[in-house]
Design a protein around this motif. Structure first.
Motif, PDB file in Angstrom:
ATOM      1  N   ILE A  63       0.834  -1.202   0.000  1.00 30.54           N
ATOM      2  CA  ILE A  63       0.000   0.000   0.000  1.00 30.54           C
ATOM      3  C   ILE A  63       0.867   1.250   0.000  1.00 30.54           C
ATOM      4  N   VAL A  64       1.855   1.289   0.873  1.00 32.97           N
ATOM      5  CA  VAL A  64       2.716   2.473   0.991  1.00 32.97           C
ATOM      6  C   VAL A  64       3.511   2.708  -0.294  1.00 32.97           C
ATOM      7  N   VAL A  65       4.010   1.653  -0.895  1.00 33.69           N
ATOM      8  CA  VAL A  65       4.777   1.789  -2.149  1.00 33.69           C
ATOM      9  C   VAL A  65       3.926   2.453  -3.235  1.00 33.69           C
ATOM     10  N   GLY A  66       2.625   2.157  -3.247  1.00 34.45           N
ATOM     11  CA  GLY A  66       1.743   2.681  -4.286  1.00 34.45           C
ATOM     12  C   GLY A  66       1.283   4.113  -4.094  1.00 34.45           C
ATOM     13  N   LEU A  67       1.624   4.719  -2.971  1.00 36.53           N
ATOM     14  CA  LEU A  67       1.178   6.090  -2.721  1.00 36.53           C
ATOM     15  C   LEU A  67       1.953   7.096  -3.559  1.00 36.53           C
ATOM     16  N   GLU A  68       1.258   8.128  -3.971  1.00 38.75           N
ATOM     17  CA  GLU A  68       1.836   9.237  -4.732  1.00 38.75           C
ATOM     18  C   GLU A  68       2.051  10.432  -3.802  1.00 38.75           C
ATOM     19  N   PRO A  69       2.912  11.381  -4.190  1.00 36.69           N
ATOM     20  CA  PRO A  69       3.153  12.547  -3.327  1.00 36.69           C
ATOM     21  C   PRO A  69       1.896  13.341  -2.965  1.00 36.69           C
ATOM     22  N   VAL A  70       0.870  13.333  -3.826  1.00 41.27           N
ATOM     23  CA  VAL A  70      -0.362  14.086  -3.545  1.00 41.27           C
ATOM     24  C   VAL A  70      -1.286  13.337  -2.582  1.00 41.27           C
ATOM     25  N   ASP A  71      -1.023  12.063  -2.343  1.00 42.75           N
ATOM     26  CA  ASP A  71      -1.852  11.268  -1.449  1.00 42.75           C
ATOM     27  C   ASP A  71      -1.571  11.602   0.008  1.00 42.75           C
ATOM     28  N   LYS A  72      -2.534  11.346   0.870  1.00 42.31           N
ATOM     29  CA  LYS A  72      -2.390  11.540   2.313  1.00 42.31           C
ATOM     30  C   LYS A  72      -2.699  10.219   3.002  1.00 42.31           C
ATOM     31  N   PHE A  73      -1.955   9.913   4.074  1.00 38.24           N
ATOM     32  CA  PHE A  73      -2.204   8.675   4.798  1.00 38.24           C
ATOM     33  C   PHE A  73      -1.743   8.787   6.234  1.00 38.24           C
ATOM     34  N   SER A  74      -2.315   7.920   7.067  1.00 37.78           N
ATOM     35  CA  SER A  74      -1.854   7.766   8.437  1.00 37.78           C
ATOM     36  C   SER A  74      -1.744   6.274   8.710  1.00 37.78           C
ATOM     37  N   LEU A  75      -0.941   5.924   9.697  1.00 37.35           N
ATOM     38  CA  LEU A  75      -0.754   4.528  10.086  1.00 37.35           C
ATOM     39  C   LEU A  75      -1.053   4.379  11.570  1.00 37.35           C
ATOM     40  N   SER A  76      -1.875   3.380  11.888  1.00 31.86           N
ATOM     41  CA  SER A  76      -2.220   3.090  13.280  1.00 31.86           C
ATOM     42  C   SER A  76      -2.299   1.588  13.448  1.00 31.86           C
ATOM     43  N   ARG A  77      -2.016   1.137  14.684  1.00 29.17           N
ATOM     44  CA  ARG A  77      -2.150  -0.285  14.991  1.00 29.17           C
ATOM     45  C   ARG A  77      -2.895  -0.407  16.302  1.00 29.17           C
ATOM     46  N   PHE A  78      -3.567  -1.559  16.473  1.00 30.69           N
ATOM     47  CA  PHE A  78      -4.365  -1.721  17.674  1.00 30.69           C
ATOM     48  C   PHE A  78      -4.435  -3.181  18.119  1.00 30.69           C
ATOM     49  N   GLY A  79      -4.798  -3.323  19.354  1.00 32.86           N
ATOM     50  CA  GLY A  79      -5.087  -4.588  20.025  1.00 32.86           C
ATOM     51  C   GLY A  79      -5.928  -4.175  21.213  1.00 32.86           C
ATOM     52  N   SER A  80      -5.383  -4.325  22.421  1.00 31.63           N
ATOM     53  CA  SER A  80      -6.064  -3.806  23.616  1.00 31.63           C
ATOM     54  C   SER A  80      -5.918  -2.296  23.704  1.00 31.63           C
ATOM     55  N   THR A  81      -4.881  -1.759  23.067  1.00 32.58           N
ATOM     56  CA  THR A  81      -4.627  -0.324  23.020  1.00 32.58           C
ATOM     57  C   THR A  81      -4.474   0.095  21.561  1.00 32.58           C
ATOM     58  N   ARG A  85       0.974   6.290  14.468  1.00 34.23           N
ATOM     59  CA  ARG A  85       2.313   6.723  14.036  1.00 34.23           C
ATOM     60  C   ARG A  85       2.419   8.240  14.134  1.00 34.23           C
ATOM     61  N   SER A  86       1.284   8.921  13.905  1.00 30.81           N
ATOM     62  CA  SER A  86       1.239  10.381  14.058  1.00 30.81           C
ATOM     63  C   SER A  86      -0.202  10.789  14.304  1.00 30.81           C
ATOM     64  N   ARG A  87      -0.419  11.998  14.737  1.00 28.03           N
ATOM     65  CA  ARG A  87      -1.772  12.498  14.993  1.00 28.03           C
ATOM     66  C   ARG A  87      -2.370  13.173  13.769  1.00 28.03           C
ATOM     67  N   GLY A  88      -1.644  13.186  12.668  1.00 27.74           N
ATOM     68  CA  GLY A  88      -2.153  13.796  11.446  1.00 27.74           C
ATOM     69  C   GLY A  88      -1.831  12.922  10.249  1.00 27.74           C
ATOM     70  N   MET A  89      -2.209  13.420   9.096  1.00 28.31           N
ATOM     71  CA  MET A  89      -1.982  12.686   7.851  1.00 28.31           C
ATOM     72  C   MET A  89      -0.638  13.104   7.266  1.00 28.31           C
ATOM     73  N   TRP A  90       0.044  12.147   6.652  1.00 26.45           N
ATOM     74  CA  TRP A  90       1.302  12.410   5.949  1.00 26.45           C
ATOM     75  C   TRP A  90       1.022  12.508   4.456  1.00 26.45           C
ATOM     76  N   GLY A  91       1.893  13.217   3.755  1.00 26.39           N
ATOM     77  CA  GLY A  91       1.859  13.182   2.293  1.00 26.39           C
ATOM     78  C   GLY A  91       2.610  11.939   1.833  1.00 26.39           C
ATOM     79  N   GLY A  92       2.356  11.499   0.628  1.00 27.77           N
ATOM     80  CA  GLY A  92       2.998  10.297   0.104  1.00 27.77           C
ATOM     81  C   GLY A  92       4.386  10.565  -0.459  1.00 27.77           C
ATOM     82  N   THR A  93       5.162  11.388   0.234  1.00 29.38           N
ATOM     83  CA  THR A  93       6.515  11.730  -0.220  1.00 29.38           C
ATOM     84  C   THR A  93       7.474  10.568   0.037  1.00 29.38           C
ATOM     85  N   ALA A  94       8.609  10.603  -0.601  1.00 28.79           N
ATOM     86  CA  ALA A  94       9.612   9.551  -0.420  1.00 28.79           C
ATOM     87  C   ALA A  94      10.046   9.456   1.044  1.00 28.79           C
TER      88      ALA A  94
END
Length: 177
Positions: A63-81, A85-94
């Motif tokens: 998924i990350v490899v396919g992102l373009e610089p104009v794209d926005k994304f965030s990453l989160s993981r969960f279980g009991s908590t 990765r951040s509180r905002g969205m990142w651009g799809g920059t290198a």
């Protein structure tokens, strides 16, 4: 104009019957890609241990490899908590993609139980500056699916589900998606 075709012939095995094969190939106008805005949430509960978490990491990398610089994304993981990765969205920059790849490499099924409703609520709250979707990667082994569906419906986000594992909880995940 639409390059469609059809072939009709008499059925050789049943007298009086006709077989028809049709091919429709419509032309689609605007081929331009719209920017992606996705909050990616991965299940790191104990039920994801082994092949499932490896498949989730593989999916995240693709998924990350396919992102373009104009794209926005965030990453989160969960279980009991929940861990964002951040509180905002990142651009799809290198640079953002390289940082995301390092984070993905550390993802493991070590966050205990599956508290998806809280994780979804927390991920929805990530600042995104407009419309965004949620991409949920999980095996679907969740308690309280009705609460999770209520949270998703009230969020205004579209939820896309990637079912992971040899036997994901398809009934729950179809309802959620």
């Amino acid at each position: 104009q639409n390059q469609s075709s059809a072939i009709r012939c008499l059925d050789a095995s049943v007298e009086g019957q006709t077989a028809l094969m049709a091919n429709f190939s419509p032309r689609v106008g605007d081929h331009s890609k719209k920017p992606v805005s996705a909050k990616i949430l991965v299940d790191c509960s104990g039920s994801m241990a082994g092949d499932s978490i490896a498949a989730a990491r593989n999916a995240l990398h693709r998924i990350v490899v396919g992102l373009e610089p104009v794209d926005k994304f965030s990453l989160s993981r969960f279980g009991s908590t929940v861990e964002h990765r951040s509180r905002g969205m990142w651009g799809g920059t290198a640079q953002a993609k390289a940082s995301a790849k390092r984070w993905i490499d550390s993802v493991d099924a070590n966050l205990g139980g599956t508290e998806m409703a809280g994780a979804l609520t927390s991920t929805i709250a990530i600042s995104h500056g407009g419309q965004s979707d949620i991409l949920l990667i999980t095996d679907g082994e969740i308690q309280g699916i009705d609460e999770v569906i209520d949270v998703a419906q009230q969020s205004g986000h579209r939820v896309f589900v990637v079912a992971i594992g040899a036997s994901p909880a398809e009934v729950h995940l179809r309802r959620l998606a």
